[in-house]
Design an enzyme around this catalytic site. Structure first.
Site, mmCIF file in Angstrom:
data_model
loop_
_atom_site.group_PDB
_atom_site.id
_atom_site.type_symbol
_atom_site.label_atom_id
_atom_site.label_comp_id
_atom_site.label_asym_id
_atom_site.label_seq_id
_atom_site.Cartn_x
_atom_site.Cartn_y
_atom_site.Cartn_z
ATOM 1 N N LYS A 99 -17.194 25.438 -19.698
ATOM 2 C CA LYS A 99 -17.757 24.341 -20.493
ATOM 3 C C LYS A 99 -17.319 24.412 -21.964
ATOM 4 O O LYS A 99 -17.199 23.393 -22.628
ATOM 5 C CB LYS A 99 -19.289 24.337 -20.416
HETATM 6 C C1 LIG Z 1 -19.917 23.329 -14.611
HETATM 7 C C2 LIG Z 1 -19.331 24.399 -13.817
HETATM 8 C C3 LIG Z 1 -18.536 24.132 -12.696
HETATM 9 C C4 LIG Z 1 -18.310 22.756 -12.156
HETATM 10 O O1 LIG Z 1 -17.683 21.839 -12.999
HETATM 11 P P1 LIG Z 1 -17.849 20.289 -12.694
HETATM 12 O O2 LIG Z 1 -17.034 19.617 -13.702
HETATM 13 O O3 LIG Z 1 -19.315 19.992 -12.813
HETATM 14 O O4 LIG Z 1 -17.376 20.085 -11.303
HETATM 15 C C5 LIG Z 1 -17.982 25.199 -12.021
HETATM 16 N N1 LIG Z 1 -18.224 26.474 -12.396
HETATM 17 C C6 LIG Z 1 -18.981 26.763 -13.462
HETATM 18 C C7 LIG Z 1 -19.216 28.198 -13.795
HETATM 19 C C8 LIG Z 1 -19.564 25.757 -14.206
HETATM 20 O O5 LIG Z 1 -20.333 26.053 -15.261
#
Ligand SMILES: *Cc1c(COP(=O)(O)O)cnc(C)c1O
Length: 477
Positions: free
Chosen positions: A115
């Site tokens: 993120k």
């Molecule tokens: C948010 C997240 C995902 C998934 O990403 P999306 O864009 O929601 O599909 C996968 N792994 C981790 C550790 C995340 O924080």
């Protein structure tokens, strides 16, 4: 000039700045650019030796005109957004011994998850525009564990923003919670909601309600940096290019990507990169036991799952993968009318069955795989023993999928490692019986030595108390 339109087609087209700052279009749809820049192999070759931030500048400047953000400002904003990363390469890659499996480490940011890769820039862009306009804003964030810490960190020192982090208490790890509750910035407000059952999807209704309340929205100048925001998706296209350029033997070779999917914003960005011309053969939609996406892609039935299954890879415990709509838009001929009809049907009946010809088109080059908790632990154990490399449960979902689909893949497979294992020590312990040094991180140890600070409310009261609290605290009552 690129305009940003709603995928459901019923909102006025806007420019980049407005698409970013409003987050979601007035018709409830997601913004997308009305045209996609296209990239040819010559251009790709010329980017081959660029570092991550320079590459990001090249790609982002295709979406953001100089008249919206002068190039030197954009360059500086990008540089600043990655200054807090822990690795000089920002997004390093590791080769596993097994075949052509490459781990792309997207977790080197300040809060140790993927993120951070888009959040830093998105929040900096908000602050950049708001400061120019002398405005303030409230940002509301729903988190399945990692978006909240990233948005909180990115908001530190931003006097233009009040950032509200809604998280389902008990459904994220203690480490993720502490990343939010020990962020003492006066403009960052974590709200732990007790009694959630469907994780971050439990906040969908509240957020929709807040955005539909014109009075509240204008009083608080409300926006969102969840992956419904185009800025997040745009920024996430860059690591697909970077992964490609860093790892292919020859420009033009194909690669595959295994992506752990929740709201599917990350993979939607990858699909957009492919639509722009990046030579990707296959994506593997890798999920845990929440398999709405698998069913949608393989059977063409997209339905609302009633309740989530709680998995070790908790950040992808998602029952309503909202960016699936963006994915559909780009893979079924970019027809807003069609998307709008499907979207309405889904909202009305909780289920859409797509016509065969469209299933064929959107599942082209897309494999799916669902990974159980047991397989997650096995993969962590296996890779740690063979390669001495510790995967977090989400990276394990991707690597497990790449191995399982090996016979259908013919290229190097880049597996997206979306979190640092120190965010999930209980899972490491289950897999290995101990927590090796690689499973710890100084920032986690530091936050465990501080008091926690947060708001609390219950799921049942949330719809009343959250908006009141925002109004009271920001003096907009
Ligand atoms: C948010 C997240 C995902 C998934 O990403 P999306 O864009 O929601 O599909 C996968 N792994 C981790 C550790 C995340 O924080």
């Amino acid at each position: 000039m690129i305009r940003y339109i709603s995928i459901t087609g019923n909102a006025e087209p806007v420019n980049f700045k407005e698409a970013l700052l409003t987050g979601i279009a007035a018709d409830g749809g997601f913004y997308v650019p009305d045209q996609l820049p296209s990239i040819n192999l010559e251009q790709l070759s010329s980017w081959k030796s660029l570092g991550y931030t320079d590459l990001a500048f090249e790609i982002l400047s295709l979406f953001i005109e100089e008249s919206i953000i002068p190039h030197k400002d954009l360059q500086r904003l990008i540089e600043n957004s990655f200054a807090s990363f822990n690795h000089p390469e920002i997004i390093p890659h590791t080769y596993l011994k097994d075949r052509n499996i490459i781990v792309q480490e997207l977790f080197q940011g300040p809060t140790l998850s993927f993120k951070d890769v888009a959040m830093g820039l998105v929040v900096n862009l908000f602050d950049y525009f708001l400061r120019k306009d002398n405005k303030k804003m409230n940002i509301i964030v729903a988190t399945s564990g990692d978006t909240g810490p990233a948005a909180g960190y990115a908001s530190i020192g931003k006097s233009t923003l009040n950032t509200w982090l809604l998280y389902p208490r008990g459904m994220i790890t203690e480490e993720q919670e502490r990343q939010m509750t020990t962020n003492y910035a006066p403009n960052v407000h974590p709200i732990g909601v007790e009694g959630c059952r469907n994780g971050s999807n439990d906040f969908d209704v509240l957020i929709k309600q807040l955005f539909a309340d014109e009075e509240f929205k204008s009083k608080t100048n409300l926006s969102s940096v969840n992956s419904l925001n185009w800025g997040r998706i745009m920024m996430q296209t860059v690591h697909y290019y970077y992964g490609y350029l860093q790892n292919v033997d020859r420009i033009g070779d194909l690669v595959d990507f295994a992506v752990p999917c929740g709201l599917i914003g990350n993979m939607a960005a990858g699909v957009i990169a492919r639509e722009m011309g990046l030579p990707v053969d296959k994506f593997i939609v890798s999920t845990n036991e929440n398999t709405v996406l698998n069913q949608a892609i393989t059977e063409g039935i997209f339905s609302k799952q009633k309740e989530i299954h709680v998995n070790y890879s908790s950040a992808i415990d998602i029952s309503v993968p909202s960016n699936f709509w963006r994915f559909l838009y780009f893979t079924t001929g970019r027809n807003t009318k069609r998307i709008s009809n499907w979207f309405r049907e889904y909202e009305l009946n909780g289920i859409v069955e797509f016509p065969h010809e469209h299933v064929k088109s959107f599942s082209k080059g897309i494999l799916t795989n669902s990974v159980t908790n047991e397989q997650t632990l096995e993969t962590i154990r296996d890779v740690f023993e063979k390669d001495g490399y510790l995967l977090d449960p989400h990276a394990a979902v991707a690597v497990c999928s790449a191995k399982k689909k090996e016979h259908e893949l013919g290229n190097k497979v880049i597996c997206l490692a979306t979190a640092h294992p120190s965010k999930f020590p209980d899972v490491t312990l289950k897999a290995l019986g101990r927590i090796p040094r690689e499973g710890t991180h100084q920032s986690m140890t530091n936050s465990s030595k501080l008091c926690q600070r947060s708001f609390r409310c219950s799921f049942d009261d949330m719809a009343h108390v959250v908006p009141k609290t925002i109004l009271k605290l920001t003096g907009t009552e």
